[in-house]
Scaffold this motif. Structure first.
Motif, PDB file in Angstrom:
ATOM      1  N   PRO A   1      50.843  38.187  34.506  1.00 35.34           N
ATOM      2  CA  PRO A   1      52.089  38.873  34.855  1.00 35.34           C
ATOM      3  C   PRO A   1      52.076  40.327  34.378  1.00 35.34           C
ATOM      4  CG  PRO A   1      52.547  36.688  33.993  1.00 35.34           C
ATOM      5  CD  PRO A   1      51.075  36.928  33.788  1.00 35.34           C
ATOM      6  N   ASN A   2      52.566  41.227  35.226  1.00 29.15           N
ATOM      7  CA  ASN A   2      52.663  42.665  34.931  1.00 29.15           C
ATOM      8  C   ASN A   2      51.312  43.329  34.685  1.00 29.15           C
ATOM      9  OD1 ASN A   2      55.547  42.550  35.058  1.00 29.15           O
ATOM     10  ND2 ASN A   2      55.528  41.680  33.000  1.00 29.15           N
ATOM     11  N   HIS A   3      50.232  42.703  35.137  1.00 24.62           N
ATOM     12  CA  HIS A   3      48.877  43.239  34.971  1.00 24.62           C
ATOM     13  C   HIS A   3      48.521  43.478  33.504  1.00 24.62           C
ATOM     14  CE1 HIS A   3      49.518  44.467  39.288  1.00 24.62           C
ATOM     15  NE2 HIS A   3      48.475  43.648  39.330  1.00 24.62           N
ATOM     16  N   GLU A   4      49.104  42.672  32.589  1.00 25.00           N
ATOM     17  CA  GLU A   4      48.812  42.832  31.167  1.00 25.00           C
ATOM     18  C   GLU A   4      47.451  42.246  30.790  1.00 25.00           C
ATOM     19  OE1 GLU A   4      52.148  41.109  29.171  1.00 25.00           O
ATOM     20  OE2 GLU A   4      53.510  42.672  29.857  1.00 25.00           O
ATOM     21  N   LYS A   5      47.026  41.201  31.498  1.00 29.38           N
ATOM     22  CA  LYS A   5      45.723  40.584  31.254  1.00 29.38           C
ATOM     23  C   LYS A   5      45.030  40.390  32.585  1.00 29.38           C
ATOM     24  CE  LYS A   5      47.128  37.978  27.169  1.00 29.38           C
ATOM     25  NZ  LYS A   5      47.206  36.646  26.565  1.00 29.38           N
ATOM     26  N   MET A   6      43.686  40.302  32.526  1.00 32.98           N
ATOM     27  CA  MET A   6      42.937  40.073  33.756  1.00 32.98           C
ATOM     28  C   MET A   6      41.869  39.026  33.528  1.00 32.98           C
ATOM     29  SD  MET A   6      40.412  43.382  33.980  1.00 32.98           S
ATOM     30  CE  MET A   6      41.569  44.588  33.388  1.00 32.98           C
ATOM     31  N   GLY A   7      41.511  38.361  34.597  1.00 34.63           N
ATOM     32  CA  GLY A   7      40.420  37.402  34.565  1.00 34.63           C
ATOM     33  C   GLY A   7      39.175  38.011  35.192  1.00 34.63           C
ATOM     34  N   LYS A   8      38.142  37.199  35.283  1.00 39.38           N
ATOM     35  CA  LYS A   8      36.923  37.660  35.925  1.00 39.38           C
ATOM     36  C   LYS A   8      37.183  37.856  37.410  1.00 39.38           C
ATOM     37  CE  LYS A   8      33.737  35.567  32.708  1.00 39.38           C
ATOM     38  NZ  LYS A   8      32.628  34.655  32.514  1.00 39.38           N
ATOM     39  N   GLY A   9      36.433  38.760  37.988  1.00 40.62           N
ATOM     40  CA  GLY A   9      36.618  39.033  39.394  1.00 40.62           C
ATOM     41  C   GLY A   9      35.352  39.542  40.031  1.00 40.62           C
ATOM     42  N   ILE A  10      35.509  40.057  41.223  1.00 42.17           N
ATOM     43  CA  ILE A  10      34.393  40.637  41.963  1.00 42.17           C
ATOM     44  C   ILE A  10      34.812  42.022  42.435  1.00 42.17           C
ATOM     45  CG2 ILE A  10      35.126  39.465  44.083  1.00 42.17           C
ATOM     46  CD1 ILE A  10      32.169  39.406  44.898  1.00 42.17           C
ATOM     47  N   THR A  11      33.888  42.978  42.297  1.00 39.66           N
ATOM     48  CA  THR A  11      34.132  44.352  42.700  1.00 39.66           C
ATOM     49  C   THR A  11      33.153  44.697  43.812  1.00 39.66           C
ATOM     50  OG1 THR A  11      34.868  44.905  40.466  1.00 39.66           O
ATOM     51  CG2 THR A  11      34.222  46.731  41.864  1.00 39.66           C
ATOM     52  N   LEU A  12      33.671  45.306  44.872  1.00 47.74           N
ATOM     53  CA  LEU A  12      32.862  45.604  46.055  1.00 47.74           C
ATOM     54  C   LEU A  12      32.907  47.085  46.401  1.00 47.74           C
ATOM     55  CD1 LEU A  12      34.276  42.691  48.226  1.00 47.74           C
ATOM     56  CD2 LEU A  12      32.023  42.741  47.168  1.00 47.74           C
ATOM     57  N   SER A  13      31.749  47.635  46.757  1.00 50.76           N
ATOM     58  CA  SER A  13      31.704  49.007  47.266  1.00 50.76           C
ATOM     59  C   SER A  13      32.343  49.031  48.650  1.00 50.76           C
ATOM     60  CB  SER A  13      30.252  49.483  47.355  1.00 50.76           C
ATOM     61  OG  SER A  13      29.569  48.728  48.352  1.00 50.76           O
ATOM     62  N   GLU A  14      32.556  50.219  49.173  1.00 53.05           N
ATOM     63  CA  GLU A  14      33.123  50.360  50.521  1.00 53.05           C
ATOM     64  C   GLU A  14      32.250  49.639  51.550  1.00 53.05           C
ATOM     65  OE1 GLU A  14      35.764  51.607  53.453  1.00 53.05           O
ATOM     66  OE2 GLU A  14      35.992  52.256  51.380  1.00 53.05           O
ATOM     67  N   SER A  15      30.931  49.821  51.474  1.00 54.05           N
ATOM     68  CA  SER A  15      30.046  49.179  52.463  1.00 54.05           C
ATOM     69  C   SER A  15      30.027  47.660  52.293  1.00 54.05           C
ATOM     70  CB  SER A  15      28.632  49.755  52.390  1.00 54.05           C
ATOM     71  OG  SER A  15      28.057  49.540  51.126  1.00 54.05           O
ATOM     72  N   ASP A  16      30.045  47.174  51.051  1.00 56.28           N
ATOM     73  CA  ASP A  16      30.110  45.721  50.823  1.00 56.28           C
ATOM     74  C   ASP A  16      31.408  45.147  51.387  1.00 56.28           C
ATOM     75  OD1 ASP A  16      27.694  45.714  49.464  1.00 56.28           O
ATOM     76  OD2 ASP A  16      28.619  45.719  47.475  1.00 56.28           O
ATOM     77  N   PHE A  17      32.506  45.853  51.184  1.00 58.83           N
ATOM     78  CA  PHE A  17      33.801  45.378  51.654  1.00 58.83           C
ATOM     79  C   PHE A  17      33.847  45.348  53.183  1.00 58.83           C
ATOM     80  CE2 PHE A  17      38.393  45.949  52.557  1.00 58.83           C
ATOM     81  CZ  PHE A  17      38.847  44.778  51.979  1.00 58.83           C
TER      82      PHE A  17
END
Length: 74
Positions: free
Chosen positions: A48-64
């Motif tokens: 909630p409220n972006h106070e904590k985050m979990g693991k995720g995936i980040t993509l470049s423009e071309s990957d997206f």
């Protein structure tokens, strides 16, 4: 013991919530700049409220763009 590595992030654009848990955590698609680098597309869980985050995936423009194409052709 070394200090934990600190990093910073800035959510440049919020595209939307993919899902939400009963505890209020959301899986979101955002455009995020990590450590002042150019922003990348990011899918991850947020508390909630972006106070904590979990693991995720980040993509470049071309990957997206490739991911969008793959989904479109499913």
């Amino acid at each position: 013991m070394p200090a934990p590595t600190e990093f910073k992030y800035e959510i440049k654009k919020q595209f939307g919530v993919i899902s939400e848990t009963q505890k209020g955590w959301t899986k979101e698609l955002n455009l995020i700049s990590w450590n002042d680098a150019p922003p990348k597309y990011d899918i991850r869980d947020w508390g909630p409220n972006h106070e904590k985050m979990g693991k995720g995936i980040t993509l470049s423009e071309s990957d997206f763009e490739k991911l969008k194409e793959l989904i479109k052709n499913m």
